[in-house]
Scaffold this active site. Sequence first.
Site, short mmCIF file in Angstrom:
data_model
loop_
_atom_site.label_atom_id
_atom_site.label_comp_id
_atom_site.label_asym_id
_atom_site.label_seq_id
_atom_site.Cartn_x
_atom_site.Cartn_y
_atom_site.Cartn_z
N GLY A 247 -29.08 7.87 25.45
CA GLY A 247 -29.13 7.59 26.88
C GLY A 247 -30.49 7.27 27.46
N GLU A 284 -28.67 10.72 19.47
CA GLU A 284 -27.93 9.47 19.25
C GLU A 284 -28.49 8.35 20.13
OE1 GLU A 284 -24.15 10.71 20.79
OE2 GLU A 284 -23.73 12.06 19.13
N CYS A 353 -17.19 -20.83 33.43
CA CYS A 353 -16.49 -21.08 34.69
C CYS A 353 -16.10 -19.79 35.38
CB CYS A 353 -15.28 -21.97 34.43
SG CYS A 353 -15.82 -23.55 33.79
N GLU A 354 -17.08 -19.09 35.89
CA GLU A 354 -16.92 -17.85 36.65
C GLU A 354 -18.13 -17.74 37.55
OE1 GLU A 354 -14.64 -15.30 36.35
OE2 GLU A 354 -13.61 -16.04 34.56
N TYR A 381 -26.94 -4.07 23.80
CA TYR A 381 -25.76 -4.36 24.60
C TYR A 381 -25.71 -5.82 25.05
CZ TYR A 381 -25.52 0.70 24.48
OH TYR A 381 -25.47 2.00 24.03
C1 LIG Z 1 -23.39 4.70 23.81
C2 LIG Z 1 -23.58 6.06 23.25
C3 LIG Z 1 -24.84 6.48 22.85
C4 LIG Z 1 -26.09 5.65 23.01
O1 LIG Z 1 -26.43 5.46 24.34
P1 LIG Z 1 -27.80 4.68 24.70
O2 LIG Z 1 -27.83 4.72 26.17
O3 LIG Z 1 -27.69 3.32 24.16
O4 LIG Z 1 -28.91 5.46 24.08
C5 LIG Z 1 -24.96 7.73 22.26
N1 LIG Z 1 -23.88 8.53 22.09
C6 LIG Z 1 -22.64 8.16 22.48
C7 LIG Z 1 -21.51 9.07 22.26
C8 LIG Z 1 -22.45 6.91 23.07
O5 LIG Z 1 -21.23 6.56 23.46
#
Ligand SMILES: *Cc1c(COP(=O)(O)O)cnc(C)c1O
Length: 424
Positions: A247, A284, A353-354, A381
């Site tokens: 995140g 993560e 086309c949007e 992303y």
């Molecule tokens: C998307 C996601 C992440 C990574 O989020 P980032 O904002 O890209 O760091 C980590 N854990 C889970 C469960 C996610 O769905």
Amino acid sequence: MTHSALPGQPFIAYQDGQLCVEGARVADLAREHSTPLFVYSKASMLAALAAYQKGFAGRKAQICYAMKANSSLSILKLFAQAGCGFDIVSGGELERVLAAGGSPAKIIFSGVGKTRAEMRRALEVGIQCFNVESEEELDVLSEVASSMGKVAPVSIRVNPNVDPKTHPYISTGLKGNKFGISHERTVPVYKHAASLKGLKVVGIDCHIGSQITTVAPYLDAMDRILDLVKAIEAAGIPIEHIDFGGGLGINYEGTQPPAADDLWQQLLAKLDARGFGQRHLMIEPGRSLVGNAGVCVTEVLYLKPGEQKNFCIVDAAMNDLPRPAMYQAFHSIVPVQPREGAQTTYEVVGPVCESGDWIGHDRDLNINSGDLLAVLSAGAYCMSMASNYNTRGRAAEVLVDGAKALLMRERETTQDQMLREKLV
Ligand SMILES: *Cc1c(COP(=O)(O)O)cnc(C)c1O
């Protein structure tokens, strides 16, 4: 020779009036591979990873790259070779990690809707852990594992109910979200998990949202998770690892999120103060490892003056760069070979086309048709969310390492897109 790095992007710079990714001229890459084209800096990704590794020096910590941010095989290979594990959210992502040479023993499987077939495949290859998101999923996973004579390692995703202060579509740790198990239900759900024959409880996890730019929500979430670990362990269920999710945001528009090592210095101080400093930690991160490493190079097709707005129509579109249309997201847009002289304010839009197909509002640029623009912070992303809308093939991708540039994905052809269709 003049050199000026772009703000927050040490590996992307103008050299002698030419935008370069590391030692490669973006204009040369566009000429060779055509546009739209994603170009990634290997050094930028490794530097982003190194900030986390530095933050965790001397700790028992595992970094699992959240590959939905960018799941291209060469990027997975890079992170696998650098020692990362992977956070996956589908059976497709699992196969990608294996194809890129990643170790199943370092894969954690998140997501609210895992199918039985995905569970079976993950158990067959022996992933590290399932991050389970509902009570019903626990029962199904236990049943699937038992039917294979296996025991599934599980962690339960807890929703700590903290507001990450980000866009509503990318905040995931609030009460109204579909993710995780509520704070209040956590201990009874852990007791249920511990009672199931096909499961072994190994950890706890949370993930509160994406593009988080302050430390406070992480500190709040950590306090709540540690309270829960105490309560779960008081109920006789040991927790081996604590996974704090991903995140951390990146710099898209002047906002300067904390650096990964600074963030973790503060979080580790709290962990130490609360006596959890020696636990096995997992994180993560997705966006913060790849977001600023990539640019999307696009050619200006037409300049179209209007009564209210001037339009700059480029050959990249919402199918290549979905974030503006999806989240009103901002990406910087810069010329690849800047011109001297007066600028005009443009709506930068794609050919789809949007009306939602815009890439940037009110951008001041001095450009002619045929010029190249680079959309910055396009490493996360973008390609992984790209679609074929309007029967547009997905872009090509190049990985730059110093002065070397390798094509890591060919442009998708129209034939590729029609491959699985039948005329009935
Ligand atoms: C998307 C996601 C992440 C990574 O989020 P980032 O904002 O890209 O760091 C980590 N854990 C889970 C469960 C996610 O769905």
